[in-house]
Structures are given as structure tokens and as C-alpha cells.
Scaffold this motif. Structure first.
Motif, PDB file in Angstrom:
ATOM      1  N   UNK A  90       0.999  13.893  -4.549  1.00 44.80           N
ATOM      2  CA  UNK A  90       0.358  13.745  -5.853  1.00 44.80           C
ATOM      3  C   UNK A  90       0.082  12.262  -6.078  1.00 44.80           C
ATOM      4  N   UNK A  91      -1.181  11.926  -6.280  1.00 43.55           N
ATOM      5  CA  UNK A  91      -1.564  10.530  -6.453  1.00 43.55           C
ATOM      6  C   UNK A  91      -2.329  10.340  -7.757  1.00 43.55           C
ATOM      7  N   UNK A  92      -2.286   9.105  -8.232  1.00 43.30           N
ATOM      8  CA  UNK A  92      -3.025   8.705  -9.420  1.00 43.30           C
ATOM      9  C   UNK A  92      -3.861   7.488  -9.085  1.00 43.30           C
ATOM     10  N   UNK A  93      -5.126   7.536  -9.467  1.00 42.17           N
ATOM     11  CA  UNK A  93      -6.039   6.410  -9.330  1.00 42.17           C
ATOM     12  C   UNK A  93      -6.189   5.779 -10.706  1.00 42.17           C
ATOM     13  N   UNK A  94      -5.940   4.489 -10.800  1.00 45.73           N
ATOM     14  CA  UNK A  94      -6.135   3.730 -12.031  1.00 45.73           C
ATOM     15  C   UNK A  94      -7.341   2.817 -11.805  1.00 45.73           C
ATOM     16  N   UNK A  95      -8.472   3.158 -12.413  1.00 42.18           N
ATOM     17  CA  UNK A  95      -9.686   2.374 -12.174  1.00 42.18           C
ATOM     18  C   UNK A  95      -9.695   1.055 -12.930  1.00 42.18           C
ATOM     19  N   UNK A  96      -8.840   0.900 -13.929  1.00 43.37           N
ATOM     20  CA  UNK A  96      -8.747  -0.406 -14.597  1.00 43.37           C
ATOM     21  C   UNK A  96      -8.035  -1.418 -13.704  1.00 43.37           C
ATOM     22  N   UNK A  97      -6.939  -0.989 -13.090  1.00 43.35           N
ATOM     23  CA  UNK A  97      -6.145  -1.882 -12.239  1.00 43.35           C
ATOM     24  C   UNK A  97      -6.616  -1.872 -10.789  1.00 43.35           C
ATOM     25  N   UNK A  98      -7.384  -0.857 -10.402  1.00 43.45           N
ATOM     26  CA  UNK A  98      -7.811  -0.734  -9.013  1.00 43.45           C
ATOM     27  C   UNK A  98      -6.668  -0.362  -8.086  1.00 43.45           C
ATOM     28  N   UNK A  99      -5.755   0.484  -8.590  1.00 41.66           N
ATOM     29  CA  UNK A  99      -4.564   0.829  -7.818  1.00 41.66           C
ATOM     30  C   UNK A  99      -4.427   2.329  -7.592  1.00 41.66           C
ATOM     31  N   UNK A 100      -3.638   2.652  -6.572  1.00 35.46           N
ATOM     32  CA  UNK A 100      -3.255   4.028  -6.267  1.00 35.46           C
ATOM     33  C   UNK A 100      -1.742   4.090  -6.363  1.00 35.46           C
TER      34      UNK A 100
END
Length: 124
Positions: A104-114
Motif C-alpha cells: 500500500x503506497x501513498x503519493x504526495x504530489x505536494x512533497x513529491x514523495x512516495x
């Protein structure tokens, strides 16, 4: 949610993508998702190597997110992801081993992180 395990260039900001990581290397990988049923793509964060991964087209609009190891925000995959408003990071690198398929992964487009929810990585 765990700490960041990878980074990339966000295609656009202000959204999170959540889903199960799945590698897509060939059109056969896409066909397997199509055969599995309608809900599979919507729960999937695709990991691809090539920014020209046009074989994702049959499921791309339904994906929970896209992680691409190559390319930049002007790549074809990035442009399509922006059009469909799919959370997407380009030029992705991981801090160590990639998360395992099904993590299970989360992409945070504000921080550019996984981030990996629950810490399911190939190295432990």
C-alpha cells in the motif's frame, strides 16, 4: 503512513494517490488487470520504467496513481496523467529497494514523495 521511501517530480500538485503498487513492464501486465475486473485499476498505483509507456492507455484513466522511473513533467505519460488528473511522479528514485508489489503506497504530489503504508518494502 510511513516516512518517504522515494521521490520524484510531481506532474501537478495538490492531490494524494493511494493504492496498491503494481509493476507494469509489458502490455500483458495491463491485460491481466483488465481480466481481473473493473475495480483493480482504481486501486492500483502503477510503477513503470519508461515515460513512453503507452501500453497503459486502456487503464490509465482509472489508475489511483502513476510512478515513472524516467522522464520529466513534459513527457507523454506526464501530460496524459495531468489531463486525467492522476497523481503522478516522474523520474522516481527510491531510497533503497523498491516497495514490493502489492504494498500500500501513498503519493504526495505536494512533497513529491512516495510513502509505504505499513512499511512493506523489499528490504524488510
Amino acid at each position: 503512513m510511513g516516512g518517504a521511501v522515494g521521490r520524484g517530480s510531481p506532474v501537478f500538485s495538490g492531490v494524494f494517490g493511494h493504492g496498491r503498487l503494481r509493476r507494469f513492464d509489458t502490455p500483458d501486465d495491463v491485460i491481466a488487470v483488465l481480466d481481473a475486473g473493473d475495480d483493480v485499476a482504481s486501486e492500483t498505483v502503477a510503477l513503470v520504467k519508461d515515460a513512453g509507456a503507452t501500453f497503459l492507455a486502456p487503464i490509465e484513466a482509472d489508475l489511483a496513481g502513476i510512478l515513472c522511473r524516467s522522464g520529466d513533467v513534459e513527457s507523454h505519460l506526464a501530460i496524459i496523467s495531468r489531463d486525467f488528473q492522476i497523481p503522478c511522479l516522474m523520474g522516481v528514485t527510491f531510497d533503497g529497494d523498491e516497495p514490493v508489489d502489492g504494498a500500500a503506497v501513498t503519493i504526495d504530489t505536494d512533497a513529491g514523495t512516495i510513502s509505504v503504508d505499513g512499511g512493506h518494502r523489499a528490504d524488510g
